[in-house]
Design a protein around this motif. Structure first.
Motif, mmCIF file in Angstrom:
data_model
loop_
_atom_site.group_PDB
_atom_site.id
_atom_site.type_symbol
_atom_site.label_atom_id
_atom_site.label_comp_id
_atom_site.label_asym_id
_atom_site.label_seq_id
_atom_site.Cartn_x
_atom_site.Cartn_y
_atom_site.Cartn_z
ATOM 1 N N UNK A 15 -64.005 -30.528 -71.821
ATOM 2 C CA UNK A 15 -64.661 -29.238 -71.640
ATOM 3 C C UNK A 15 -65.936 -29.357 -70.812
ATOM 4 N N UNK A 16 -66.718 -30.386 -71.072
ATOM 5 C CA UNK A 16 -67.947 -30.603 -70.307
ATOM 6 C C UNK A 16 -67.624 -30.905 -68.851
ATOM 7 N N UNK A 17 -66.611 -31.718 -68.615
ATOM 8 C CA UNK A 17 -66.206 -32.037 -67.248
ATOM 9 C C UNK A 17 -65.716 -30.783 -66.519
ATOM 10 N N UNK A 18 -64.917 -29.966 -67.173
ATOM 11 C CA UNK A 18 -64.402 -28.733 -66.570
ATOM 12 C C UNK A 18 -65.557 -27.785 -66.226
ATOM 13 N N UNK A 19 -66.504 -27.651 -67.148
ATOM 14 C CA UNK A 19 -67.649 -26.778 -66.916
ATOM 15 C C UNK A 19 -68.506 -27.295 -65.760
ATOM 16 N N UNK A 20 -68.746 -28.591 -65.709
ATOM 17 C CA UNK A 20 -69.524 -29.188 -64.632
ATOM 18 C C UNK A 20 -68.853 -28.956 -63.278
ATOM 19 N N UNK A 21 -67.537 -29.149 -63.204
ATOM 20 C CA UNK A 21 -66.808 -28.924 -61.952
ATOM 21 C C UNK A 21 -66.867 -27.461 -61.538
ATOM 22 N N UNK A 22 -66.765 -26.575 -62.492
ATOM 23 C CA UNK A 22 -66.789 -25.142 -62.185
ATOM 24 C C UNK A 22 -68.153 -24.735 -61.624
ATOM 25 N N UNK A 23 -69.239 -25.221 -62.212
ATOM 26 C CA UNK A 23 -70.588 -24.887 -61.762
ATOM 27 C C UNK A 23 -70.854 -25.485 -60.386
ATOM 28 N N UNK A 24 -70.527 -26.741 -60.170
ATOM 29 C CA UNK A 24 -70.810 -27.374 -58.884
ATOM 30 C C UNK A 24 -69.941 -26.800 -57.769
ATOM 31 N N UNK A 25 -68.716 -26.437 -58.048
ATOM 32 C CA UNK A 25 -67.833 -25.875 -57.027
ATOM 33 C C UNK A 25 -68.292 -24.479 -56.618
ATOM 34 N N UNK A 26 -68.724 -23.637 -57.547
ATOM 35 C CA UNK A 26 -69.155 -22.288 -57.211
ATOM 36 C C UNK A 26 -70.478 -22.320 -56.458
ATOM 37 N N UNK A 27 -71.371 -23.270 -56.739
ATOM 38 C CA UNK A 27 -72.631 -23.395 -56.016
ATOM 39 C C UNK A 27 -72.368 -23.795 -54.572
ATOM 40 N N UNK A 28 -71.476 -24.724 -54.346
ATOM 41 C CA UNK A 28 -71.163 -25.154 -52.983
ATOM 42 C C UNK A 28 -70.530 -24.026 -52.191
ATOM 43 N N UNK A 29 -69.686 -23.227 -52.801
ATOM 44 C CA UNK A 29 -69.041 -22.116 -52.111
ATOM 45 C C UNK A 29 -70.067 -21.064 -51.727
ATOM 46 N N UNK A 30 -70.983 -20.731 -52.616
ATOM 47 C CA UNK A 30 -72.012 -19.738 -52.308
ATOM 48 C C UNK A 30 -72.924 -20.216 -51.189
ATOM 49 N N UNK A 31 -73.280 -21.492 -51.167
ATOM 50 C CA UNK A 31 -74.139 -22.032 -50.122
ATOM 51 C C UNK A 31 -73.449 -21.942 -48.774
#
Length: 79
Positions: A15-31
């Motif tokens: 769950x922690x890994x999934x959450x971390x991937x979701x947060x980092x992927x959405x930040x990169x897309x917005x940038x």
């Protein structure tokens, strides 16, 4: 009891890994979206302020931020 603890910790880690991937992927897309939608900027010859090229005024390949600075020309201001 040991198997339950093992499954519990595996679920927490997954769950922690999934959450971390979701947060980092959405930040990169917005940038990337912000950079691709950014307007080109130009520097005013009079005051040095950077303005979007769509809003700047041009004369003889020089850019100005306002009509007043366009009329003053490219002479530096006396401060």
């Amino acid at each position: 009891m040991g198997l339950f603890r093992l499954l519990f910790w595996l679920a927490i880690i997954a769950g922690a890994f999934w959450l971390w991937r979701r947060v980092t992927r959405s930040t990169a897309t917005r940038t990337d979206d912000t950079i691709s939608n950014a307007a080109p900027m130009v520097r005013c010859e009079q005051c040095g302020v950077h303005v979007p090229r769509d809003h700047a005024l041009a004369r003889n390949e020089h850019w100005f931020c306002s009509q007043a600075h366009l009329e003053q020309g490219s002479q530096p201001s006396e401060h």
